[in-house]
Every structure is written in structure tokens, then in C-alpha cells.
Design a protein around this motif. Structure first.
Motif, PDB file in Angstrom:
ATOM      1  N   VAL A 100       2.250  -0.107  -2.252  1.00 52.37           N
ATOM      2  CA  VAL A 100       1.313  -1.126  -1.791  1.00 52.37           C
ATOM      3  C   VAL A 100       0.471  -0.465  -0.708  1.00 52.37           C
ATOM      4  O   VAL A 100       0.999   0.141   0.227  1.00 52.37           O
ATOM      5  CB  VAL A 100       2.060  -2.356  -1.230  1.00 52.37           C
ATOM      6  CG1 VAL A 100       1.076  -3.383  -0.689  1.00 52.37           C
ATOM      7  CG2 VAL A 100       2.957  -2.971  -2.302  1.00 52.37           C
ATOM      8  N   GLU A 101      -0.842  -0.548  -0.831  1.00 52.95           N
ATOM      9  CA  GLU A 101      -1.739   0.082   0.123  1.00 52.95           C
ATOM     10  C   GLU A 101      -2.079  -0.859   1.271  1.00 52.95           C
ATOM     11  O   GLU A 101      -1.938  -2.084   1.142  1.00 52.95           O
ATOM     12  CB  GLU A 101      -3.008   0.545  -0.595  1.00 52.95           C
ATOM     13  CG  GLU A 101      -2.714   1.622  -1.638  1.00 52.95           C
ATOM     14  CD  GLU A 101      -3.936   2.067  -2.420  1.00 52.95           C
ATOM     15  OE1 GLU A 101      -5.038   1.507  -2.221  1.00 52.95           O
ATOM     16  OE2 GLU A 101      -3.784   2.993  -3.235  1.00 52.95           O
ATOM     17  N   ARG A 102      -2.532  -0.291   2.372  1.00 55.05           N
ATOM     18  CA  ARG A 102      -2.900  -1.086   3.551  1.00 55.05           C
ATOM     19  C   ARG A 102      -3.883  -2.195   3.158  1.00 55.05           C
ATOM     20  O   ARG A 102      -4.851  -1.941   2.443  1.00 55.05           O
ATOM     21  CB  ARG A 102      -3.533  -0.181   4.610  1.00 55.05           C
ATOM     22  CG  ARG A 102      -3.898  -0.912   5.897  1.00 55.05           C
ATOM     23  CD  ARG A 102      -4.578   0.007   6.891  1.00 55.05           C
ATOM     24  NE  ARG A 102      -3.760   1.170   7.242  1.00 55.05           N
ATOM     25  CZ  ARG A 102      -2.841   1.185   8.201  1.00 55.05           C
ATOM     26  NH1 ARG A 102      -2.615   0.100   8.900  1.00 55.05           N
ATOM     27  NH2 ARG A 102      -2.167   2.285   8.450  1.00 55.05           N
ATOM     28  N   GLY A 103      -3.600  -3.405   3.603  1.00 59.99           N
ATOM     29  CA  GLY A 103      -4.477  -4.536   3.343  1.00 59.99           C
ATOM     30  C   GLY A 103      -4.289  -5.172   1.979  1.00 59.99           C
ATOM     31  O   GLY A 103      -5.019  -6.097   1.623  1.00 59.99           O
ATOM     32  N   GLU A 104      -3.328  -4.708   1.214  1.00 66.75           N
ATOM     33  CA  GLU A 104      -3.102  -5.165  -0.153  1.00 66.75           C
ATOM     34  C   GLU A 104      -1.826  -6.008  -0.204  1.00 66.75           C
ATOM     35  O   GLU A 104      -0.843  -5.681   0.458  1.00 66.75           O
ATOM     36  CB  GLU A 104      -2.936  -3.922  -1.025  1.00 66.75           C
ATOM     37  CG  GLU A 104      -3.136  -4.079  -2.476  1.00 66.75           C
ATOM     38  CD  GLU A 104      -3.060  -2.741  -3.212  1.00 66.75           C
ATOM     39  OE1 GLU A 104      -3.856  -2.568  -4.144  1.00 66.75           O
ATOM     40  OE2 GLU A 104      -2.216  -1.882  -2.885  1.00 66.75           O
ATOM     41  N   THR A 105      -1.825  -7.060  -1.016  1.00 67.77           N
ATOM     42  CA  THR A 105      -0.583  -7.794  -1.248  1.00 67.77           C
ATOM     43  C   THR A 105       0.204  -7.093  -2.350  1.00 67.77           C
ATOM     44  O   THR A 105      -0.346  -6.270  -3.091  1.00 67.77           O
ATOM     45  CB  THR A 105      -0.856  -9.247  -1.677  1.00 67.77           C
ATOM     46  OG1 THR A 105      -1.441  -9.239  -2.991  1.00 67.77           O
ATOM     47  CG2 THR A 105      -1.768  -9.977  -0.688  1.00 67.77           C
ATOM     48  N   ALA A 106       1.474  -7.436  -2.470  1.00 66.45           N
ATOM     49  CA  ALA A 106       2.294  -6.873  -3.540  1.00 66.45           C
ATOM     50  C   ALA A 106       1.717  -7.251  -4.906  1.00 66.45           C
ATOM     51  O   ALA A 106       1.740  -6.437  -5.833  1.00 66.45           O
ATOM     52  CB  ALA A 106       3.739  -7.356  -3.407  1.00 66.45           C
ATOM     53  N   TYR A 107       1.188  -8.481  -5.037  1.00 70.57           N
ATOM     54  CA  TYR A 107       0.575  -8.909  -6.299  1.00 70.57           C
ATOM     55  C   TYR A 107      -0.661  -8.073  -6.605  1.00 70.57           C
ATOM     56  O   TYR A 107      -0.859  -7.630  -7.739  1.00 70.57           O
ATOM     57  CB  TYR A 107       0.191 -10.398  -6.240  1.00 70.57           C
ATOM     58  CG  TYR A 107       1.330 -11.342  -6.508  1.00 70.57           C
ATOM     59  CD1 TYR A 107       1.608 -11.773  -7.800  1.00 70.57           C
ATOM     60  CD2 TYR A 107       2.121 -11.809  -5.471  1.00 70.57           C
ATOM     61  CE1 TYR A 107       2.651 -12.662  -8.049  1.00 70.57           C
ATOM     62  CE2 TYR A 107       3.166 -12.691  -5.708  1.00 70.57           C
ATOM     63  CZ  TYR A 107       3.422 -13.117  -7.003  1.00 70.57           C
ATOM     64  OH  TYR A 107       4.460 -13.980  -7.238  1.00 70.57           O
ATOM     65  N   ASP A 108      -1.503  -7.854  -5.582  1.00 71.39           N
ATOM     66  CA  ASP A 108      -2.714  -7.048  -5.778  1.00 71.39           C
ATOM     67  C   ASP A 108      -2.359  -5.619  -6.185  1.00 71.39           C
ATOM     68  O   ASP A 108      -3.000  -5.042  -7.064  1.00 71.39           O
ATOM     69  CB  ASP A 108      -3.558  -7.010  -4.504  1.00 71.39           C
ATOM     70  CG  ASP A 108      -4.206  -8.348  -4.173  1.00 71.39           C
ATOM     71  OD1 ASP A 108      -4.317  -9.196  -5.078  1.00 71.39           O
ATOM     72  OD2 ASP A 108      -4.581  -8.537  -2.990  1.00 71.39           O
ATOM     73  N   ALA A 109      -1.318  -5.057  -5.565  1.00 73.15           N
ATOM     74  CA  ALA A 109      -0.895  -3.698  -5.906  1.00 73.15           C
ATOM     75  C   ALA A 109      -0.405  -3.641  -7.351  1.00 73.15           C
ATOM     76  O   ALA A 109      -0.707  -2.687  -8.073  1.00 73.15           O
ATOM     77  CB  ALA A 109       0.204  -3.238  -4.947  1.00 73.15           C
ATOM     78  N   ALA A 110       0.341  -4.655  -7.779  1.00 70.50           N
ATOM     79  CA  ALA A 110       0.843  -4.687  -9.157  1.00 70.50           C
ATOM     80  C   ALA A 110      -0.318  -4.722 -10.153  1.00 70.50           C
ATOM     81  O   ALA A 110      -0.312  -3.981 -11.140  1.00 70.50           O
ATOM     82  CB  ALA A 110       1.760  -5.895  -9.352  1.00 70.50           C
TER      83      ALA A 110
END
Length: 150
Positions: A46-56
Motif C-alpha cells: 500500500v503506497e502513501r496516501g492510498e487505502t488498502a482497497y485502492d492498492a488492491a
């Protein structure tokens, strides 16, 4: 000594096969972690500023070329590889049964192949914490730990 917590998201694409539920896995290659082992077809930090959902969603697009992934939260896993908790991981696991596009290997330098595998007959060798995760996929457990002695 500082404490580091590394977050990651995992996406298990699922489909119904002739012998039950199948999961899409990748054979890792060319990476510093677990080359030659089977793992989630899409996963990453998971990148900075990202949610786990966004990373997925991002990882599914970057690694498999699929979009509009219908993510379902499965569970969170906290894991360690040390006797003392210095470098720990927190992993969010998602499943999806719908997506747009045909899954394909987008990063051949990191992935030797992808394969649909029956959940009850996973290929060997598997990344150990992922084998543990897949064994608990439909257990209704929201929180798992891995790496601590019982």
C-alpha cells in the motif's frame, strides 16, 4: 532500534471451475522475495496516501490488466518473521468474482505464469503465509496472525 509496519493488499480472483472454486495464482520470478513460489496473482505494498482497497485495485490493473474489480474484504493478517517484533507486516486480503478484462501477465519480469488452481489442490511450493491465508479464506475469521510461535 525502530519498529516498522509494512502494509500490503492481496487480491484473489475466484471463479467456479469444474471441480469447485478456483483461485488465480502467479508463479513468482525475478523478485527478491519467494521466487519460484506460487502467490496471489495480484498483490503489493500500500503506497502513501492510498487505502488498502485502492492498492488492491491498482495492483490488479498493474499485474493482471483487469479493472472494475468487485472487491470483497476477506480478512486482515498481522505477521512477523522475527522473534522480536521489529519488522512486521499487516496484510489486507480481498477476493473478487467480477472484473473487466481478461487476466494476463503484465509484468513478465516478475511473473513466470498465472494459473487457475482449485482451492483444495494448491500448487507447490506456495508462499507460506498465503497458503495459510487461502486455508482460512471462507472461515469467517476477520483477523489472522502468522509467524509467532504458539
Amino acid at each position: 532500534m525502530s519498529f516498522v509496519l509494512v502494509p500490503a493488499s492481496y487480491v484473489y480472483l475466484l471463479r467456479e471451475g469444474a471441480d469447485g472454486t478456483e483461485v488465480l495464482l502467479q508463479l513468482r520470478q525475478g523478485t527478491p522475495y519467494m521466487d519460484g513460489h506460487w502467490a496471489a496473482a495480484a498483490a503489493g505494498h500500500v503506497e502513501r496516501g492510498e487505502t488498502a482497497y485502492d492498492a488492491a485495485r491498482r495492483e490488479a490493473a498493474e499485474e493482471l490488466g483487469v479493472t472494475d474489480v468487485g472487491l470483497e474484504f476477506a480478512f486482515t493478517m498481522q505477521r512477523t518473521q522475527h522473534a522480536e517484533a521489529i519488522d512486521e507486516r499487516v496484510d489486507w486480503f480481498f477476493t473478487a468474482r467480477t472484473w473487466a478484462g481478461e487476466p494476463r501477465v503484465v509484468e513478465p519480469e516478475k511473473c513466470a505464469e498465472i494459473r487457475w488452481c482449485p482451492l483444495d489442490r494448491l500448487p507447490e511450493p506456495m508462499v507460506p503465509h498465503e497458503a495459510y491465508a487461502l486455508a482460512h479464506l471462507f472461515s469467517d475469521t476477520a483477523y489472522l496472525t502468522f509467524g509467532w510461535q504458539a
